[in-house]
Design a protein around this motif. Structure first.
Motif, PDB file in Angstrom:
ATOM      1  N   ILE A  59       0.840  -1.194   0.000  1.00 36.06           N
ATOM      2  CA  ILE A  59       0.000   0.000   0.000  1.00 36.06           C
ATOM      3  C   ILE A  59       0.873   1.242   0.000  1.00 36.06           C
ATOM      4  CG2 ILE A  59      -1.564   1.375   1.424  1.00 36.06           C
ATOM      5  CD1 ILE A  59      -3.001  -1.154   2.194  1.00 36.06           C
ATOM      6  N   VAL A  60       1.918   1.238   0.828  1.00 32.87           N
ATOM      7  CA  VAL A  60       2.855   2.364   0.858  1.00 32.87           C
ATOM      8  C   VAL A  60       3.518   2.536  -0.506  1.00 32.87           C
ATOM      9  CG1 VAL A  60       4.973   3.253   1.909  1.00 32.87           C
ATOM     10  CG2 VAL A  60       3.256   2.124   3.335  1.00 32.87           C
ATOM     11  N   ALA A  61       3.928   1.424  -1.119  1.00 32.96           N
ATOM     12  CA  ALA A  61       4.580   1.491  -2.435  1.00 32.96           C
ATOM     13  C   ALA A  61       3.638   2.069  -3.491  1.00 32.96           C
ATOM     14  CB  ALA A  61       5.051   0.099  -2.853  1.00 32.96           C
ATOM     15  N   LEU A  62       2.380   1.655  -3.468  1.00 37.68           N
ATOM     16  CA  LEU A  62       1.405   2.159  -4.451  1.00 37.68           C
ATOM     17  C   LEU A  62       1.162   3.653  -4.264  1.00 37.68           C
ATOM     18  CD1 LEU A  62      -0.571   1.569  -6.752  1.00 37.68           C
ATOM     19  CD2 LEU A  62      -2.296   1.016  -5.018  1.00 37.68           C
ATOM     20  N   LEU A  63       1.076   4.105  -3.014  1.00 39.53           N
ATOM     21  CA  LEU A  63       0.865   5.527  -2.750  1.00 39.53           C
ATOM     22  C   LEU A  63       2.047   6.370  -3.226  1.00 39.53           C
ATOM     23  CD1 LEU A  63      -0.740   5.388   0.823  1.00 39.53           C
ATOM     24  CD2 LEU A  63      -1.883   5.816  -1.363  1.00 39.53           C
ATOM     25  N   VAL A  64       3.232   5.764  -3.248  1.00 43.57           N
ATOM     26  CA  VAL A  64       4.411   6.477  -3.737  1.00 43.57           C
ATOM     27  C   VAL A  64       4.447   6.499  -5.264  1.00 43.57           C
ATOM     28  CG1 VAL A  64       6.943   6.439  -3.819  1.00 43.57           C
ATOM     29  CG2 VAL A  64       5.760   6.008  -1.672  1.00 43.57           C
ATOM     30  N   LEU A  65       4.140   5.376  -5.900  1.00 40.31           N
ATOM     31  CA  LEU A  65       4.286   5.243  -7.348  1.00 40.31           C
ATOM     32  C   LEU A  65       3.153   5.887  -8.129  1.00 40.31           C
ATOM     33  CD1 LEU A  65       5.425   1.502  -7.461  1.00 40.31           C
ATOM     34  CD2 LEU A  65       6.830   3.475  -8.075  1.00 40.31           C
ATOM     35  N   MET A  66       1.942   5.819  -7.597  1.00 42.90           N
ATOM     36  CA  MET A  66       0.759   6.235  -8.360  1.00 42.90           C
ATOM     37  C   MET A  66       0.791   7.701  -8.795  1.00 42.90           C
ATOM     38  SD  MET A  66      -3.185   5.346  -7.387  1.00 42.90           S
ATOM     39  CE  MET A  66      -3.010   6.167  -5.797  1.00 42.90           C
ATOM     40  N   PRO A  67       1.146   8.657  -7.930  1.00 44.14           N
ATOM     41  CA  PRO A  67       1.173  10.051  -8.400  1.00 44.14           C
ATOM     42  C   PRO A  67       2.171  10.300  -9.526  1.00 44.14           C
ATOM     43  CG  PRO A  67       1.213   9.949  -5.998  1.00 44.14           C
ATOM     44  CD  PRO A  67       1.433   8.567  -6.490  1.00 44.14           C
ATOM     45  N   PHE A  68       3.354   9.685  -9.428  1.00 47.80           N
ATOM     46  CA  PHE A  68       4.353   9.852 -10.483  1.00 47.80           C
ATOM     47  C   PHE A  68       3.870   9.238 -11.793  1.00 47.80           C
ATOM     48  CE2 PHE A  68       6.898  10.162  -6.601  1.00 47.80           C
ATOM     49  CZ  PHE A  68       7.640  11.305  -6.864  1.00 47.80           C
ATOM     50  N   ALA A  69       3.233   8.086 -11.707  1.00 49.77           N
ATOM     51  CA  ALA A  69       2.714   7.439 -12.919  1.00 49.77           C
ATOM     52  C   ALA A  69       1.622   8.284 -13.560  1.00 49.77           C
ATOM     53  CB  ALA A  69       2.186   6.049 -12.580  1.00 49.77           C
ATOM     54  N   TYR A  70       0.775   8.887 -12.739  1.00 40.73           N
ATOM     55  CA  TYR A  70      -0.333   9.688 -13.277  1.00 40.73           C
ATOM     56  C   TYR A  70       0.173  10.985 -13.916  1.00 40.73           C
ATOM     57  CZ  TYR A  70      -4.579  12.507 -13.455  1.00 40.73           C
ATOM     58  OH  TYR A  70      -5.605  13.310 -13.879  1.00 40.73           O
ATOM     59  N   ILE A  71       1.159  11.627 -13.296  1.00 41.89           N
ATOM     60  CA  ILE A  71       1.624  12.940 -13.765  1.00 41.89           C
ATOM     61  C   ILE A  71       2.532  12.802 -14.982  1.00 41.89           C
ATOM     62  CG2 ILE A  71       2.996  14.976 -13.156  1.00 41.89           C
ATOM     63  CD1 ILE A  71       2.025  14.562 -10.263  1.00 41.89           C
TER      64      ILE A  71
END
Length: 383
Positions: A59-71
């Protein structure tokens, strides 16, 4: 604004050669995972759940990766199809759920040392899979092919020596940094079911190698690396939650009981999952799955160094010999990859030169032929 900042940072980073970027990224990956091994053993000693812990970690990893992937990958993301979702689900199961879960089960039923040593099989398994699926070419008649095979064997042999051969003590730290409650003694766990533990660890190696090999063709169809990693992480969270909800019926197993456990969860999620997943898929896209897996034996050397610094463990001759073999194997493989790339460039240049020569010769013949008449035409002209 974000795109301008990312492009500026990319330009600055481009001053570093791409080969150096790959090596620096892989070294950072191994350092992060080496620290995670130490903290993960500490977490198991604290009694943290083997299913709830990776659930929170990812969950921590997804919260870190998701914003960068979206932007940063708005333009690179292809349309999401059912086929891609199935592939992301399989990648999440093989690369995260099975790999992390089987590692914890295997380490509990064997020992931490044996569990870490089993990772030595991953480069060889990945190499064989890549050759079978034609992702890696091995020309044994050329020196680059021989170098890749010998380098792989030397790297695996060095990791085995580092693990199995102890030898006399070379370095004994005077003041070990093991006074913190965060790092309890990392002695081997009690043997419970050795056969089951070995099966778990062998299966884990097969799953991780399969994940490394499958990422290369997926990136050709779906070139958004961070998005691939985020979707993979998302499906692994769903899988861990389903398994943990079925197995962990005790509500206390879902609680974080101390600040040390919270720190380990965040470190594993940020460094060993978020950063590590991004580095892994980037390196595979640049250099292939085999080259990435060859750096894994370096992790055992780093774990031994961290254990010597923080836990006061002595450094033995076997560690020196194994480290030399690992570094030598990596150097030989890197040399072989460089020679292979040089051969490929020479082959492309030779092909382009030959095609241009063909075009020139055909052009000359078309100009010359109308001016040179055959003897039969000459006779018919003057008769």
């Amino acid at each position: 604004m974000a795109e301008t900042m990312s492009s500026t940072g990319a330009k600055r980073f481009c001053f570093v050669p791409e080969r150096a970027q790959v090596h620096l990224a892989l070294t950072a990956f191994q350092l992060g995972h080496a620290g995670n091994h130490v903290l993960l053993r500490a977490a198991l000693d604290m009694g943290i759940s083997k299913l709830v812990f990776p659930f929170y970690r990812n969950i921590v990893a997804l919260l870190v990766l998701m914003p960068f992937a979206y932007i940063f990958e708005k333009k690179d993301r292809p349309p999401l199809t059912f086929s891609f979702l199935i592939q992301f689900f399989i990648h999440g199961f093989l690369g995260i759920t099975a790999t992390q879960g089987l590692y914890l089960l295997g380490m509990q039923n064997t020992s931490p040392t044996f569990a870490t040593a089993m990772d030595n099989a991953i480069p060889a398994i990945t190499f064989l899979m890549a050759v079978i699926f034609r992702l890696e070419k091995v020309e044994l008649k050329r020196k680059d092919g021989v170098a890749k095979v010998l380098g792989t064997l030397a790297s695996v042999a060095g990791a085995l020596v580092l693990t199995l051969y102890r030898g006399p003590a070379i370095y004994t730290p005077k003041t070990p940094l093991n006074q913190s409650h965060l790092l309890p003694s990392l002695a081997d766990t009690k043997e419970q079911n050795w056969t089951f533990g070995c099966i778990c660890l062998i299966t884990r190696c097969l799953c991780w190698s399969s994940w490394l090999v499958l990422q290369a063709p997926l990136l050709k169809k779906y070139p958004a690396r961070l998005s691939v990693t985020s979707f993979t992480c998302f499906f692994s969270i769903l899988q861990f939650f389903t398994i943990a909800a079925f197995v962990e019926r005790d509500s206390h197993a879902w609680l974080v009981h101390s600040g040390s456990e919270l720190f380990i969860v965040f470190y594993s999620g940020l460094v060993a999952s978020g950063m590590a997943f991004a580095i892994q898929i980037w390196v595979i896209d640049r250099s292939g799955p085999v080259f990435f897996s060859l750096y894994l034996p370096l992790q055992i050397l780093l774990v031994a160094m961290l254990a010597s610094i923080f836990l006061g463990e002595e450094f033995y001759l076997g560690g020196i010999v194994g480290a030399v073999l690992i570094v030598l194997g990596l150097y030989v493989v890197v040399w072989g990859k460089n020679e292979e790339s040089k051969f490929g460039k020479e082959k492309i240049e030779f092909g382009s030169i030959s095609e241009s020569n063909k075009g020139t010769s055909s052009g000359k013949s078309s100009l010359v032929q109308p001016l040179l008449l055959p003897s039969s035409c000459k006779d018919s002209r003057f008769s």
